[in-house]
Design an enzyme around this catalytic site. Structure first.
Site, PDB file in Angstrom:
ATOM      1  N   SER A   3      88.105   1.953 -60.330  1.00  0.00           N
ATOM      2  CA  SER A   3      89.418   2.477 -60.607  1.00  0.00           C
ATOM      3  C   SER A   3      90.772   1.334 -60.296  1.00  0.00           C
ATOM      4  CB  SER A   3      89.909   3.725 -61.346  1.00  0.00           C
ATOM      5  OG  SER A   3      91.045   3.543 -61.781  1.00  0.00           O
ATOM      6  N   GLY A  31      84.543  -2.964 -56.967  1.00  0.00           N
ATOM      7  CA  GLY A  31      86.447  -2.884 -57.019  1.00  0.00           C
ATOM      8  C   GLY A  31      86.979  -3.886 -56.684  1.00  0.00           C
ATOM      9  N   THR A  32      87.170  -4.378 -55.080  1.00  0.00           N
ATOM     10  CA  THR A  32      88.482  -5.529 -54.687  1.00  0.00           C
ATOM     11  C   THR A  32      87.021  -6.536 -54.816  1.00  0.00           C
ATOM     12  OG1 THR A  32      89.240  -4.308 -53.340  1.00  0.00           O
ATOM     13  CG2 THR A  32      89.425  -6.337 -52.788  1.00  0.00           C
ATOM     14  N   ASN A  58      88.449   6.561 -51.619  1.00  0.00           N
ATOM     15  CA  ASN A  58      88.846   5.975 -52.329  1.00  0.00           C
ATOM     16  C   ASN A  58      89.899   5.242 -51.190  1.00  0.00           C
ATOM     17  OD1 ASN A  58      92.196   4.586 -53.081  1.00  0.00           O
ATOM     18  ND2 ASN A  58      91.798   6.931 -54.838  1.00  0.00           N
ATOM     19  N   THR A  59      91.055   4.250 -50.630  1.00  0.00           N
ATOM     20  CA  THR A  59      91.057   3.043 -49.972  1.00  0.00           C
ATOM     21  C   THR A  59      91.383   3.945 -48.603  1.00  0.00           C
ATOM     22  OG1 THR A  59      93.654   2.797 -50.783  1.00  0.00           O
ATOM     23  CG2 THR A  59      92.026   1.541 -51.854  1.00  0.00           C
ATOM     24  N   GLY A  86      87.957  -3.377 -49.631  1.00  0.00           N
ATOM     25  CA  GLY A  86      87.528  -4.745 -49.391  1.00  0.00           C
ATOM     26  C   GLY A  86      86.321  -4.709 -48.353  1.00  0.00           C
ATOM     27  N   ASN A 121      89.933   7.465 -65.625  1.00  0.00           N
ATOM     28  CA  ASN A 121      90.921   7.929 -63.586  1.00  0.00           C
ATOM     29  C   ASN A 121      92.534   8.511 -63.888  1.00  0.00           C
ATOM     30  OD1 ASN A 121      92.443   7.238 -61.750  1.00  0.00           O
ATOM     31  ND2 ASN A 121      90.260   7.094 -60.734  1.00  0.00           N
ATOM     32  N   CYS A 168      95.355   8.808 -54.476  1.00  0.00           N
ATOM     33  CA  CYS A 168      96.115   7.701 -54.144  1.00  0.00           C
ATOM     34  C   CYS A 168      96.905   7.496 -53.317  1.00  0.00           C
ATOM     35  CB  CYS A 168      97.161   7.225 -55.922  1.00  0.00           C
ATOM     36  SG  CYS A 168      97.872   5.898 -55.319  1.00  0.00           S
ATOM     37  N   LEU A 227     100.439   2.676 -59.035  1.00  0.00           N
ATOM     38  CA  LEU A 227      99.659   3.293 -59.932  1.00  0.00           C
ATOM     39  C   LEU A 227     100.406   2.946 -62.056  1.00  0.00           C
ATOM     40  CD1 LEU A 227      99.239   7.216 -59.530  1.00  0.00           C
ATOM     41  CD2 LEU A 227      97.407   5.530 -59.523  1.00  0.00           C
TER      42      LEU A 227
END
Lengths: 303, 255
Positions: free
Chosen positions: A20, A263-264, A190-191, A215, A98, A128, A72
């Site tokens: 997402s 993702g990245t 998540n990040t 990443g 999401n 997030c 977001l």
């Protein structure tokens, strides 16, 4: 050879989904390949009302990764249902919505709407790092995770994935809290919260000062956390964080992921998710493995 | 529509202490290129993000890129050799400079690394005049190319080492009072874009501006390259430079 995997009763034709926030609603990458190639698509994080997002710059490069602080930005759940679901339904792939909120009431309201729409899975974003209210604040304390997941579970009939933050001391506590409150699956990670500073101006590169790191640099952290969570709960896991190749996906599945999200890596190579899937097939062939599910959690830990 | 093409470097030369001029063999991308568009180039295996570079010219199966070395990625590009290949994503940007069917020329206003995309834009028009601003004489790039592509070319430098001293504003105002233009098309630093916008308002002609922002995916999926715009009703939102732009009608910009 079987590539299909089952996440909370939903069959994905292969274990590769998109992460997402990196994939919009699929329009752009559909110019590079048919979205039906993917096991599933986790769409851009949705909120009850449209969100403008944070002021730019929203991205900074890091060694083998990036920081982002998009915040977001999205058109809101209603517009997603009207305009994006009909588009995504043209493809033979699963839709993962999401969803995020600023308050518990927000989360319940959007979960109810999303849960009644034509999506396959809900992914509850409690991780997030880029919003002032809500987001990660809900996902870093077991009590608030329990409270939120229970309330969302009560209004949603669809399979519910809870997306976990790595910005915690013990991710297994959070995973257990989500499991005991009714989550059907977990996605992680998540990040990671990060920061970069321009040494000429002495200003952070991101206007938001801090942002979420993703990443290849975060890959080993993701693998570690997936393995810890795999050993702590019974739920299927969608692994993510730095997956860029088929071998990365295999490694993450050995750690305990039933599926992986890319993702990245899409920013470096738009074809990355398809190449990850092809890489998984190559590995299975080379090792005479008939079923991709036979890999899940099969790491042999040292004593 | 975007593709990735593996392009061979046909020529690479240094134009100024920080600027490089690269010609790529790019049969597909050169066919697709529109004025104001850009490409995004992979800069080795250790960098996650591609680097967006504006298209300076597209001619006979080649793409010409003139770029400034600003960091590790562009330094990597500057150190390639003729014969090396690059993974190029393009051509990017739905917001492009218009090609105006008008007997009046367009006025191009460019500054620093905003000048290169205006060259391809100039060549696409019936007629173009250009005012270009640079820091100093050593920083001037593409002078002869613009001289050949435009009916009139004026150059300004911040220190007066070449052409008019100061910003592009005075020479642009001079041209605008002498000639009738169909539009102003501008690319450069924000103060220059604002000046171009107010000159266009003052002289009552339309204006398009090419914006810049740090980018992620380059194709409109990740939403990082936000720039604030307003719609016809004055409602503000974040558009995205890579997909909605990089060129926007000046009246939609929110500074």
């Amino acid at each position: 050879m079987n590539l299909s995997v089952n996440i909370a009763g939903v069959e994905l034709k292969n274990p590769v989904v998109t992460a997402s926030g990196t994939f919009g609603f699929g329009h752009e990458y559909n110019e590079f390949y048919d979205l039906s190639e993917l096991g599933g698509i986790a769409v851009k994080g949705l909120t009850l009302k449209p969100r403008l997002g944070n002021p730019p710059p929203r991205i900074a490069e890091t060694p083998m990764g990036i920081l982002n602080s998009v915040g977001l930005q999205n058109p809101g759940i209603e517009k997603f249902i009207e305009e994006e679901i009909p588009f995504l339904r043209k493809f033979d792939t699963k839709i993962i919505a999401n969803i995020s909120g600023s308050t518990v009431e927000d989360y319940i309201a959007i979960a109810e709407i999303a849960g009644n729409s034509d999506v396959d899975l809900l992914e509850l974003n409690i991780s997030c790092p880029n919003v002032k209210a809500g987001g990660m604040a809900f996902g870093t304390c077991p009590k608030s995770v329990e409270d939120l997941v229970k309330k969302v579970r009560a209004v949603v009939n669809r399979p519910l994935i809870v997306k976990l933050s790595p910005n915690v001391t013990d991710i297994t506590e959070i995973a257990r809290a989500a499991e005991s409150s009714g989550a059907d699956a977990l996605s992680l990670i998540n990040t990671l919260l990060g920061m970069r500073i321009d040494i000429k101006t002495r200003r952070p590169i991101l206007k938001n000062n801090m942002g979420g790191m993703s990443g290849r640099a975060v890959f080993p952290i993701a693998v570690r956390m997936i393995n810890q969570v795999y050993r702590a709960v019974k739920l299927p896991l969608i692994g993510m964080g730095g997956v860029a190749t088929g071998n990365d996906a295999i490694e993450m599945m050995l750690a305990g992921a039933s599926a992986v999200a890319v993702g990245t890596a899409c920013f470096t190579d738009p074809m990355a998710p398809v190449k990850v899937r092809d890489g998984i097939v190559d590995y299975l062939k080379a090792n005479n493995i008939d079923d991709v599910n036979d890999l899940v959690g099969q790491v042999i830990l040292h004593d | 529509m975007a593709i990735t093409e593996i392009c061979t470097i046909i020529a690479l030369k240094q134009l100024s202490p920080t600027h490089f001029d690269m010609i790529l063999d790019a049969p597909k991308l050169s066919e697709m290129a529109k004025p104001g568009q850009f490409v995004s180039i992979l800069c080795g295996h250790s960098r996650t993000l591609r680097r967006p570079i504006s298209i300076c010219d597209a001619l006979e199966g080649t793409l010409r890129l003139v770029f400034e070395v600003r960091g590790e990625g562009t330094e990597y590009l500057s150190k390639r050799k003729v014969g090396d290949t690059l993974d190029v994503l393009g051509t990017l940007g739905c917001g492009t400079f218009p090609i105006l069917d008008d007997d009046r020329p367009v006025l191009l206003i460019g500054g620093g690394i905003g000048a290169p995309p205006l060259l391809y834009t100039a060549k696409a028009q019936k007629a173009a005049h250009a005012v270009l601003g640079f820091r100093n004489e050593a920083a001037i790039v593409l002078k002869n190319d613009f001289y050949n592509a435009c009916e009139t070319l004026m150059i300004a430098t911040d220190d007066g080492s070449f052409g008019a001293k100061g910003t592009i504003e005075a020479p642009a105002r001079l041209l605008l009072s002498k000639n009738k233009y169909s539009a102003i098309l501008a690319c450069g630093p924000k103060p220059m874009l604002k000046a171009a916008q107010s000159l266009a308002e003052e002289f009552g002609i339309p204006c398009w501006l090419s914006m810049e922002e740090r980018m992620g995916c380059g194709i409109g999926a990740c939403l990082v390259c936000a720039c604030k715009t307003k719609d016809e009703n004055g409602e503000e939102k974040f558009s995205h430079v890579c997909k909605d732009g990089p060129v926007f009608p000046a009246e939609y910009m929110v500074w």
